[in-house]
Design an enzyme around this catalytic site. Structure first.
Site, mmCIF file in Angstrom:
data_model
loop_
_atom_site.group_PDB
_atom_site.id
_atom_site.type_symbol
_atom_site.label_atom_id
_atom_site.label_comp_id
_atom_site.label_asym_id
_atom_site.label_seq_id
_atom_site.Cartn_x
_atom_site.Cartn_y
_atom_site.Cartn_z
ATOM 1 N N ASP A 120 0.653 -1.319 0.095
ATOM 2 C CA ASP A 120 -0.166 -0.073 -0.088
ATOM 3 C C ASP A 120 0.900 1.405 -0.094
ATOM 4 O O ASP A 120 0.683 2.082 -0.836
ATOM 5 C CB ASP A 120 -0.955 -0.186 1.316
ATOM 6 C CG ASP A 120 -1.978 -1.128 1.134
ATOM 7 O OD1 ASP A 120 -2.165 -1.518 0.175
ATOM 8 O OD2 ASP A 120 -2.366 -1.532 2.146
ATOM 9 N N SER A 180 -11.339 11.637 4.282
ATOM 10 C CA SER A 180 -9.981 11.335 4.265
ATOM 11 C C SER A 180 -9.372 11.963 5.355
ATOM 12 O O SER A 180 -9.890 13.118 5.663
ATOM 13 C CB SER A 180 -9.072 11.012 3.229
ATOM 14 O OG SER A 180 -9.240 12.092 2.454
ATOM 15 N N LYS A 232 -3.901 4.406 14.182
ATOM 16 C CA LYS A 232 -4.242 4.322 12.863
ATOM 17 C C LYS A 232 -4.392 2.977 12.179
ATOM 18 O O LYS A 232 -3.243 2.375 11.867
ATOM 19 C CB LYS A 232 -3.710 5.280 12.065
ATOM 20 C CG LYS A 232 -4.071 5.542 10.435
ATOM 21 C CD LYS A 232 -3.056 6.272 9.870
ATOM 22 C CE LYS A 232 -3.994 6.532 8.313
ATOM 23 N NZ LYS A 232 -4.113 5.370 7.634
ATOM 24 N N CYS A 272 25.255 -33.989 13.134
ATOM 25 C CA CYS A 272 24.766 -33.262 12.187
ATOM 26 C C CYS A 272 24.480 -31.788 12.910
ATOM 27 O O CYS A 272 24.250 -30.619 12.130
ATOM 28 C CB CYS A 272 23.423 -33.470 11.453
ATOM 29 S SG CYS A 272 23.639 -34.305 10.114
#
Length: 693
Positions: A48, A95, A130, A453
Site C-alpha cells: 500500500d 479522508s 491508525k 549434524c
C-alpha cells in the site's frame, strides 16, 4: 455524523516528486491502473505504501503538467479517485491529511491555534492508533445491524452487511446490541474493520487449506474477505469504532469526542481507544504531549497484536471541530501521522536449509535487502517444508514480507502476478543436507537423527543465556568450532587452550585477510567458561539440548533427583511421573542421557555442577506456586524461575486454582483476568523482587 472521518485512506502528499517526462508519467498511470485491478482480484502487485507514493506522484505530475493528461477520466481513476457504491452515506466519510515528521505535527497544531476565533484554543487532542484495515459504516435499527457499507469514495460505498453477519460475525460489532442501553438503539457507527496478527495467521491457514493463495498482509486479508462473497472458509475479523451518532449520542455544544466514545462502549461497540493501554487513552494537551503519545504508540507497535500504520490526532471538542470545519475532502481538526510501512515486496533469492541442535531442520529465506518497519531485512525464517510447499514459494519469486507485532519479519505469500512462466517449483528435501541420511518427516518439524549434524547448534545452545550463559560464544564462533573440528561436543569447549581460542578462524576481512577470534575475545570466552562451572545443575541439564527438555524440564529434573548421577539412574517410569511428562518425553530424556554419557562424565571432570547443593536455608516459598507475567526487576525469565524454586516454590506458566499468586504489573491480560475470576492475589513485580531478596 458531521464529525466523522475515516482512519484510512489519507490525502495526497503535496511534496510528491513530479515525473520528468510524459513517457514516465504515462507508464506510471498504466502501472497504477494495473495495480488497482490486481488488488481487487486479491493479487496485489505492491505494498500500500508503494502504491500510495506512486499515486501521489501521478497526481502531482498531473497538476504540474495538465497537458500530459491525454486520457482524462482514466488518469483520474488511476490517480486514486476512489470508487463509490450503491449505499449512500448519511454524511461524507472524509479522508485525513497526513504527516511523517514531528515538524509537520507542530505545524498542524500551530494551525489549529491560528484558526481560532477570539483567541480560542483548539483544546485537548485525542491520539489514537491508525488501524491498517478498511473503514466501514454500520446502521442499526432498534438494536439490530441492518446495513453496513465500505467507505468507497467517501460519499457512497459497497454494501458488506452479508459478509459481516456470516459465521461468528465480527468482534466488537455485534449483530444485535444486548446491553441495557443498546437493546433498542437506532443510529450509525463508523470505524475500522481489521484483522489481528493472530487472526491473520488463522485466516491464511484456512485460505490456503481452501486452495487459495495466501494473503499478503492483514489489510489485504480484510479487504479481500469483504469482496469475496463466495468464500468457503471463515475468517475472523474485528472492529473498532471511531465515531457514532443516533439515539442519546452527545451532540450539544460542549460535548466531546471522548463522551461519544463512552456512549459507543456503553452500547456494546469496541472502540479504537480500548486498543491502547489505559494511560494513553486520555486526551493530550500541547505539542510535547501529543508527540510523546505518537512516539509511545510507535514503540508499542511491535507488541500491540494488531496492524497499525500510524497514529491519528483529533480535536476532542465537537465545538472546535465545527468551528475549524474542513478542507476539500479532509477535516482541519484531524491529522494522520504515518509510521514506516510494515509490508514490502522483494525477491526471494534462495531457501537455505540448516540442521538445529536437536536435529530439527530450519528453513530460511534469503532476500534482496528491503526496508520493513524501519529495519532492513535480508533473511527471514520460514516455518517448515510443508508450509513453503503449500504457499508455492519459489526461488526468484517476488514475495511479500510482513513485519508483524512480534517484530519477527516473515514471508507471507508470493506475488503470483509477477511470476515468470518458466519458474520452477521448490522441491522439499528428502535427505539431510549435511549427512545425506533420510529425513524423519513424520511431523511438521522434520528432523535428521544423526547426532553429528547438529554440532554447531548444540554448542550455541549450551552457551545461550537460558543455559550456561557463556559470554563471547555466539553463532559465528560455534559454526567456526564445528567447521574446524575443534569441538565435536560441549565438553570439548573446556579442553581448548587460550591460544586455540585466539587462533579460531572466523573467515576473512573485506580486504581478504584471515580473521581470527583474537586474544582479547579469547580471554573473555575462557573467563566465561570458567564462570559457567558455577551454574546450577538445572542449567547443565538444559544445556545438554536433549529432545523434549528445556528450561522448565531442566528445573524439574534437577529438583526431583538432586544430582546428575541420580537422574542418569532414573527409570523411564520415574521420569514420566514428573509433572506428568509422559512416557514419550521420558524415553527421549533417558535416551539422550545415555547417548551423552561420555560428555556428561567429561563435564563433571571439568568441574561443572552435578548436584543441587543443600545450603540448609529456610524454604519460605515451600508449597507455593507463582506465575510470573512480564519483567521482574533484577531477573530474567530463567533466573526468576530459578530463584522461586531455590526458595522451595514452584514456577508455573499458567494460572490455575492451584496458583498462589500472579506476579504482574498489567491488569488487562488473559492471565490477569483469569486470576481475577479465580480470586488469586496479584503481586507487583517490584514487591515480589523484594520478597525474593
Amino acid at each position: 455524523m458531521s464529525q466523522s472521518t475515516a482512519h484510512a485512506p489519507t490525502t495526497t502528499d503535496p511534496a510528491a516528486e513530479v515525473f520528468a517526462d510524459q513517457a514516465s508519467f504515462t507508464a506510471a498511470v498504466a502501472q497504477v491502473q494495473e495495480a488497482e485491478i490486481a488488488y481487487r482480484l486479491e493479487q496485489p502487485l505492491m505494498p500500500d505504501s508503494a502504491f500510495d507514493a506512486l499515486k501521489d506522484r501521478v497526481i502531482a505530475t498531473k497538476a504540474a503538467h495538465p497537458g500530459w493528461d491525454d486520457e482524462g477520466v482514466s488518469t483520474q481513476v488511476a490517480s486514486g479517485a476512489p470508487v463509490g457504491g450503491e449505499v449512500r452515506h448519511s454524511s461524507p466519510m472524509l479522508s485525513l491529511a497526513k504527516a511523517t515528521t514531528a515538524e509537520e505535527v507542530r505545524t498542524f497544531l500551530a494551525g489549529l491555534s491560528a484558526d481560532g476565533q477570539d483567541g480560542q484554543e483548539p483544546g485537548p487532542l485525542v491520539v489514537e492508533v491508525k488501524l491498517d484495515g478498511c473503514a466501514i459504516s454500520a446502521v442499526y435499527q432498534d438494536g439490530v445491524l441492518v446495513q453496513a457499507a465500505q467507505r468507497g469514495d467517501g460519499t457512497s460505498g459497497d454494501p458488506v452487511t452479508e459478509q459481516l453477519l456470516r459465521g461468528q460475525g465480527v468482534a466488537g460489532l455485534p449483530a444485535r446490541l444486548t446491553t441495557p442501553s443498546g437493546a433498542g438503539w437506532s443510529g450509525e457507527v463508523r470505524g475500522e474493520l481489521f484483522m489481528s496478527d493472530a487472526d491473520f495467521e488463522v485466516a491464511n491457514e484456512m485460505r490456503v487449506a481452501a486452495g487459495r493463495p495466501a494473503f499478503a498482509n492483514p489489510r489485504n486479508a480484510t479487504s479481500g474477505t469483504l469482496r469475496n462473497l463466495n468464500r468457503t472458509y471463515e475468517v475472523p475479523l474485528s472492529f473498532a469504532a471511531y465515531d457514532i451518532s443516533g439515539d442519546g449520542i452527545p451532540e450539544q455544544e460542549n460535548a466531546t469526542y471522548s463522551e461519544r466514545l463512552d456512549a459507543a462502549e456503553a452500547l456494546g461497540f469496541a472502540t479504537g481507544r480500548q486498543l491502547l493501554p489505559e494511560e494513553l487513552r486520555a486526551p493530550r494537551e500541547g505539542a510535547e504531549q501529543v508527540l510523546g503519545a505518537i512516539e509511545t504508540i510507535e514503540a508499542l507497535r511491535p507488541t500491540l497484536g494488531f496492524p497499525i500504520d500510524g497514529a491519528v490526532l483529533k480535536a476532542d471538542s465537537l465545538a472546535t471541530r465545527r468551528r475549524l470545519g474542513q478542507r476539500t475532502g479532509s477535516p482541519r481538526w484531524a491529522l494522520a501521522y504515518k509510521y514506516a510501512p510494515d509490508t514490502a515486496v522483494t525477491t526471494l533469492r534462495e531457501i537455505e536449509i540448516s540442521v538445529g541442535r536437536t536435529g530439527r531442520l530450519g528453513f530460511r529465506a534469503v532476500l534482496d535487502p528491503v526496508s520493513v518497519g524501519g529495519t532492513t531485512i535480508t533473511h527471514v525464517t520460514m516455518h517448515n517444508a510443508p508450509w513453503i510447499t503449500e504457499r508455492d514459494l519459489r526461488v526468484g519469486d517476488e514475495v511479500w514480507v510482513y513485519r508483524a507485532g512480534d517484530v519477527i519479519p516473515r514471508v507471507t505469500s508470493a506475488n503470483l502476478a509477477a511470476r515468470p512462466a518458466d519458474a520452477e517449483a521448490w522441491v522439499a528435501p528428502t535427505h539431510c543436507p549435511q549427512c545425506g541420511e533420510e529425513l524423519d518427516t513424520t511431523s511438521l518439524l522434520w528432523r535428521c537423527h544423526t547426532p553429528s549434524c547438529s554440532i554447531a547448534g548444540a554448542l550455541d545452545y549450551w552457551a545461550s543465556p537460558d543455559a550456561l550463559d557463556i559470554d563471547g560464544i555466539g553463532d559465528a564462533v560455534c559454526v567456526a568450532l564445528a567447521e574446524s573440528g575443534l569441538a565435536t561436543s560441549v565438553a570439548d569447549l573446556y579442553d581448548l587452550t587460550l591460544e586455540q581460542w585466539a587462533a579460531l578462524p572466523l573467515g576473512v576481512t573485506k580486504t581478504g585477510a584471515a580473521r581470527t577470534l583474537g586474544e582479547l575475545n579469547a580471554a573473555k570466552v575462557v573467563e566465561g567458561l570458567e564462570a559457567s562451572k558455577a551454574q546450577p545443575l538445572n542449567r547443565v541439564i538444559t544445556g545438554l539440548g536433549i529432545r523434549m527438555t528445556g528450561r522448565s524440564v531442566g528445573r524439574w529434573l534437577a529438583s526431583r533427583f538432586g544430582s546428575m548421577d541420580a537422574l542418569r539412574a532414573a527409570s523411564v517410569e520415574e521420569l514420566a511421573a514428573i509433572n506428568k511428562l509422559g512416557t514419550i518425553k521420558a524415553q527421549h530424556i533417558a535416551d539422550g542421557l545415555a547417548r551423552l554419557s561420555e560428555v556428561i562424565d567429561r563435564l563433571a571432570a571439568h568441574g561443572l555442577t552435578m548436584t543441587v547443593p543443600d545450603d540448609g536455608a529456610d524454604k519460605p516459598l515451600a508449597g507455593k506456586t507463582y506465575v510470573v507475567s512480564g519483567a521482574v526487576p533484577g531477573y530474567t525469565r530463567t533466573t526468576i524461575a530459578e530463584r522461586i524454586e531455590a526458595l522451595g516454590g514452584t514456577a508455573s506458566s499458567s494460572v490455575s486454582a492451584k496458583t498462589t499468586a500472579l506476579v504482574t504489573a498489567e491488569s488487562d491480560t488473559a492471565k490477569a483476568r483469569k486470576a481475577a475470576q479465580l480470586g488469586i492475589p496479584v503481586i507487583d513485580p517490584a514487591t515480589f523482587a523484594a520478597t525474593l531478596a
